[in-house]
Design an enzyme around this catalytic site. Structure first.
Site, short mmCIF file in Angstrom:
data_model
loop_
_atom_site.label_atom_id
_atom_site.label_comp_id
_atom_site.label_asym_id
_atom_site.label_seq_id
_atom_site.Cartn_x
_atom_site.Cartn_y
_atom_site.Cartn_z
CG ASP A 146 -1.50 0.69 -3.86
OD1 ASP A 146 -0.80 1.40 -3.13
OD2 ASP A 146 -2.70 0.45 -3.61
CD GLU A 191 -0.26 6.23 2.16
OE1 GLU A 191 -0.75 7.31 1.75
OE2 GLU A 191 -0.93 5.22 2.40
CB ALA A 192 1.98 9.03 -3.91
CG ASP A 222 -2.04 1.03 1.08
OD1 ASP A 222 -3.14 0.66 0.63
OD2 ASP A 222 -1.81 2.21 1.41
CG ASP A 272 -3.58 2.41 4.92
OD1 ASP A 272 -4.19 2.52 6.01
OD2 ASP A 272 -3.52 3.33 4.09
CG HIS A 321 -4.77 8.04 4.39
ND1 HIS A 321 -5.09 7.53 3.16
CD2 HIS A 321 -5.90 8.56 4.91
CE1 HIS A 321 -6.38 7.75 2.92
NE2 HIS A 321 -6.90 8.36 3.96
#
Length: 360
Positions: free
Chosen positions: A231, A133-134, A131, A293, A288
């Site tokens: 993703d 994150e960006a 998962d 996650d 998040h």
């Protein structure tokens, strides 16, 4: 078949007799699609290729209808009698009870090898749950290029149903090296976390070394699991295009657990927080946070495995964004149909990449 108590055997016998004495014909089309036709959970359904004429399927269909009429209290009472877990929402409990009866009745009827639906449903040795994150902004801007800033993975042993290890690294963005306040508040990732982190290419190399250390793709088969298509189909695809590196072969097919959950428990497409609630758990950690996650997705995978779901590839990469939605935006993925999965499952091990990624 398991060694059930006399009380449980009598309940199964009674319910089976009741279904045999039911006067009306129950058409297969009126049953739960995953219960009587042997379709794999989480797959896009295709026309049936086999007939299920054995009387046991009519009995299963009748029991499905009966279970559908139960209240949550009645479902819990029946599950307790059968010594099954009672955690989860009404739809989750109903599916658990249906799966138990289906497996048991097919076993008793001696046809489980014929339809294959009662064989071990675990088709991979491991699941690797990711998962990302960006980088992000409060207001969406088409000119803003998102970059992966957290790369987490949770390794789940499919046979044991247990988490064996975790991988996590932050990544240093290059296009927008300063995180927005919105991004830091949403993800919990600080500016210092990314300033001191390696570049994405280094993190990807470390991740693949971690996979190789675990003998994934060589001795053991594995599949990537995500919550949704974004993703792999959006974040990783765009990251590889940005850096002009090859998209990892082992990520071209993946398991969208949101789709598997929806198909198996007969719910709509639900966010991670709601899926966690429906299986009777509370969300652990911070939403998040990529690793938190991924850990919560692992809980869902464990529950699905326990309840008998067949967790297999159901999405794949869309090459070149060829398919587009009505609004002109690209699809992030395409469905994997049953026939396609059957064709690739014997060969896809999954074709582990070379140590060095080749340039496009």
């Amino acid at each position: 078949m398991h060694a059930y108590s006399d009380e449980i055997k009598e309940k199964i016998r009674t319910d089976t007799i009741e279904s045999q004495n039911e006067d009306k014909t129950v058409e297969e089309e009126n049953t739960d699609s995953d219960e009587a036709n042997g379709a794999a959970d989480g797959e896009t359904k295709e026309p049936k290729e086999r007939e299920y004429s054995h009387p046991v399927y009519k009995q299963i269909a009748f029991l499905n209808g009966k279970i559908n009429s139960y209240s949550k209290a009645e479902l819990i009472k029946n599950l307790k009698m059968l010594k099954l877990d009672t955690d989860g929402s009404r739809s989750v409990l109903a599916k658990r009870l249906k799966t138990f009866y289906k497996k048991t009745m097919l076993n008793v009827s001696g046809i489980q090898e014929k339809n294959g639906s009662s064989k071990i449903r675990v088709l991979f040795d491991f699941y690797v749950i990711i998962d990302y994150e960006a980088t992000c902004e409060l207001l969406r801007n088409s000119d803003f290029k998102q970059e992966i800033i957290e790369f987490p993975a949770v390794l789940l042993n499919c046979q044991k149903g247990e988490v064996e290890d975790e991988f996590r690294s932050y990544c240093r963005p290059v296009l927008n090296p300063l995180l927005t306040d919105f991004c830091m508040e949403l993800t919990g990732i600080t500016q210092n976390d990314v300033d001191t982190a390696p570049l994405f290419t280094e993190v990807l190399t470390s991740f693949e070394e971690w996979l190789q250390k675990k003998k994934l793709g060589t001795k053991y088969s594995f599949a990537i699991v995500t919550d949704g298509p974004w993703d792999m189909g959006h974040f990783l695809k765009n990251q590889c295009a940005l850096l002009n590196i090859e998209f990892p072969t082992y990520c071209k097919y993946w398991i969208n657990i949101r789709k598997t959950f929806s198909n198996f428990y007969n719910t709509g497409k639900l966010p991670l927080s709601t899926m966690i609630q429906l299986i009777g758990r509370e969300f652990q950690g911070r939403a998040h946070s990529g690793l938190d996650d991924a850990r919560n997705i692992a809980f869902i995978v464990q529950r699905l495995l326990k309840d008998g779901a067949r967790i297999i590839f159901n999405e794949k990469l869309v090459e070149g964004n060829a398919r587009r939605r009505d609004d002109g935006n690209p699809f992030f993925s395409a469905p994997v149909h049953h026939t396609e999965f059957k064709a690739i499952q014997g060969k896809y091990r999954p074709n582990f990449p070379q140590k060095k990624s080749s340039k496009i």
